[in-house]
Scaffold this active site. Structure first.
Site, PDB file in Angstrom:
ATOM      1  N   LYS A   1     -50.970  49.998 -87.676  1.00 48.36           N
ATOM      2  CA  LYS A   1     -50.124  49.101 -87.605  1.00 48.36           C
ATOM      3  C   LYS A   1     -48.843  49.096 -87.565  1.00 48.36           C
ATOM      4  O   LYS A   1     -48.431  49.864 -88.647  1.00 48.36           O
ATOM      5  CB  LYS A   1     -50.847  47.748 -88.418  1.00 48.36           C
ATOM      6  CG  LYS A   1     -50.191  46.387 -87.840  1.00 48.36           C
ATOM      7  CD  LYS A   1     -50.732  45.283 -88.792  1.00 48.36           C
ATOM      8  CE  LYS A   1     -50.072  43.999 -88.599  1.00 48.36           C
ATOM      9  NZ  LYS A   1     -50.603  42.835 -89.459  1.00 48.36           N
TER      10      LYS A   1
ATOM     11  N   SER B   1     -54.641  37.658 -90.817  1.00 47.35           N
ATOM     12  CA  SER B   1     -54.181  38.439 -89.609  1.00 47.35           C
ATOM     13  C   SER B   1     -55.086  39.672 -89.663  1.00 47.35           C
ATOM     14  O   SER B   1     -54.829  40.556 -88.415  1.00 47.35           O
ATOM     15  CB  SER B   1     -52.785  39.151 -90.091  1.00 47.35           C
ATOM     16  OG  SER B   1     -51.857  37.903 -89.804  1.00 47.35           O
TER      17      SER B   1
ATOM     18  N   SER C   1     -52.070  38.400 -86.849  1.00 42.21           N
ATOM     19  CA  SER C   1     -51.042  39.140 -86.417  1.00 42.21           C
ATOM     20  C   SER C   1     -51.229  40.508 -85.980  1.00 42.21           C
ATOM     21  O   SER C   1     -50.764  41.285 -85.276  1.00 42.21           O
ATOM     22  CB  SER C   1     -49.902  39.410 -87.371  1.00 42.21           C
ATOM     23  OG  SER C   1     -50.389  39.914 -88.638  1.00 42.21           O
TER      24      SER C   1
END
Lengths: 485, 95
Positions: free
Chosen positions: A76, A176, A152
């Site tokens: 990420k 998330s 997210s």
């Protein structure tokens, strides 16, 4: 090769069915061919990947490999990667080349020998539940490209669900990891607060942020989490306590397991079709020997309002560091120092980040602190106490991860409150600090449904064990979307 | 709870955010709706409840007061917007 489990990949590397360089080229090829349809990566790092793959092949040949050596993983874009842009999905960091590696990056690549494919798209500064707030554009759900992948960690889940990476790192401040995993048929785990180092993980809300992983199964997740977790002296909230052997515990029988069913997680607001899938999963777990206990988490419905005081308050402080002076975006138009701050931040942050900074600034400001911030911290304590009492009656708490399946792109992007309510079932675990995960448990109208498990502090191994046994008895997690066309 | 445009401008000033004039009203209505949602907390009886700042009841860990990090200033400043002689440059503050 992109449908193999971690165990199969590790076996294939050892039996020389393929090398790490073959594997890495295969995934890089899929990213090059398919990611323009999904937008799951912000930066692809083929040179680094092939160099790490070559080193992994040497390590495998020398017999010094770990369970992850030679297997590609996506990061990420919230984790700092030395020499590689680390944008956090924001224009503010569009040109930021991280000068050091996050501890998670060091552990997974330098130490365990996995291969970094690139950096995944995400909501800006991890603020969002749809991956629509990214400066780099929205990410499409591989199960239906007109729908969101969740957020997210939307890029991480889209990449893994579409077979562009076997697993990806992710972070979870209010859901998330779990909400996007649920919307894309993945298994994702948010460990106990303090279990995975936050060093080099760009801060959003420091008392809630926790790194974790998204993958296709509990077993794959266990392998990656095993390598990520552990004490780190560079993170002052890292917990100095040995990491359990997650793999060794996976096969434990579920006989006598007490599963708590909080009535607040099955109340109004849950789509009936989701409820049906969850009920079916409960029956499956009962067949495996578990029994259920009905209980109440009376303050859980206050999770969303509590979170939207605590998280923006912490974010407004954390994001004060982006001032246009030392790194990050700097406005070209400023004539004074105050203008430099204001214009750099006005231009560098998108609307959702600006909203949260303003909410945070407001609730911390003179005259409002007690009414908002202090009251929220007290309610947070009540939520924590609810879980403490629940775990006196049960071993794991079970519920849905989301109220419904993935929604359409753009359908909630101008209504912050309705977007925030997406995380109604996931936020409580962050506020309490306990581990939680989501795993596939069915489909509604062709879209995946996630089952949530929450455990007591440092009970990641128990959650992975329950999820693994469930996945041995069901095949939801093995279903994959067709390649995007 | 509703925020006026002036309150939004004041909060944006405190947060050092420049808002475009046309954004202010839009933010005022969105932030008001968020504060409405949050105002549910005021109904909760929290008398005698200790605020929880952190999920782990732990003391701040201390380390020996010894230098552990090398000097990486040049590397860290390599991607700064404006640097000279090891110093960050900003617009003139004092005339």
């Amino acid at each position: 090769m992109h449908t193999l489990s971690f165990r199969q990949l590790a076996d294939g590397l050892r039996s020389k069915q393929f090398s790490s360089q073959d594997l890495t080229r295969h995934f890089l090829g899929r990213i090059a061919a398919l990611d323009s349809k999904l937008n799951s990566f912000i930066t692809v790092t083929p040179e680094i990947a092939l160099e790490q793959a070559k080193a992994a092949d040497a390590r495998l040949a020398a017999g010094k490999a770990t369970a992850l050596t030679g297997i590609p993983i996506a990061q990420k874009d919230i984790f700092c990667t030395r020499g590689v842009r680390t944008s956090c999905g924001s224009r503010m960091l569009d040109k930021f080349i991280a000068p050091y590696d996050a501890t998670v990056v060091t552990k997974l690549h330098a130490e365990a020998g996995s291969v970094m494919l690139g950096k995944c798209n995400m909501d800006e500064f991890a603020m969002g539940s749809s991956n629509e707030t990214s400066w780099y554009g929205q990410v499409k759900n591989p199960w239906d490209p007109t729908r969101v992948p969740g957020g997210s960690s939307g890029g991480s889940v889209a990449a893994v669900a579409a077979g562009l990476a076997p697993a990806a790192t992710a972070t979870d401040t209010g859901g998330s990891i779990r909400q996007p995993a649920a919307l894309t048929n993945l298994t994702g785990i948010k460990p106990t607060y303090g279990r995975v180092s936050r060093f080099g993980m760009i801060a959003f809300a420091s008392s809630l942020d926790q790194g974790g992983v998204v993958a296709h199964s509990a077993e794959d997740s266990a392998l990656v989490l095993q390598a990520m977790a552990g004490f780190d002296p560079r993170d002052s909230t890292s917990v100095d306590r040995p990491v359990d052997d997650y793999l060794a515990g996976l096969d434990r029988p579920l006989d006598g397991l007490r599963i708590g069913l909080p009535r607040e997680y099955f109340a109004e607001g849950l789509a009936p079709a989701i409820r049906t899938c969850i009920d079916e999963a409960i029956r499956e777990l009962q067949k495996l020997g578990a029994r259920t206990v009905e209980l109440s988490l009376p303050h859980a419905p206050l999770s969303v309002p509590t979170y939207y005081v605590v998280a923006p308050a912490e974010a407004s402080s954390n994001l004060a560091r982006f001032d246009g002076v030392r790194y990050g975006h700097r406005s070209e138009e400023a004539r004074t120092l105050e203008e430099l701050y204001k214009k750099s931040r006005g231009e560098g942050f998108g609307p959702e980040v600006q909203r949260r900074i303003m909410i945070g600034t407001y609730v911390l400001s003179h005259g409002y602190y007690d009414a908002y911030y202090l009251q929220a911290q007290k309610v947070r304590k009540l939520i924590y106490e609810d879980f403490r009492k629940a775990f006196e009656q049960c071993d794991v708490v079970l519920g849905p991860t989301t109220t419904d399946v993935a929604f359409e792109l753009g359908s909630k992007s101008d209504d912050p409150v309705s977007m925030y309510l997406n995380d109604i079932y996931t936020i409580a675990a962050n506020l309490a600090g306990i581990p939680a995960m989501s795993l596939p448990c069915g489909f509604v109208r062709g879209l995946p449904v996630g089952l949530q498990l929450m455990g007591n502090f440092f009970e990641e191994g128990r959650l992975l064990n329950v999820a693994h046994r469930y996945q041995q008895a069901t095949d939801w997690h093995t279903r994959r979307p067709p390649d995007p066309s | 709870m509703s925020l006026t445009a002036d309150q939004v401008r004041q909060v944006a000033h405190l947060a050092r955010l420049e808002l475009k004039p046309e954004q202010v009203e839009h933010y005022a209505s969105q932030l008001s709706r968020i504060l409405d949602m949050v105002s549910e907390l005021s109904k909760v009886d929290t008398q005698g409840v200790d605020p929880m700042a952190h999920p782990l009841a732990m003391n701040q860990r201390l380390r020996p007061d010894a230098v552990t990090e090398p000097d990486l200033r040049a590397e860290y400043q390599a991607h700064s917007p404006a640097v000279q002689d090891g110093l960050f440059l900003v617009p003139k503050v004092i005339e």
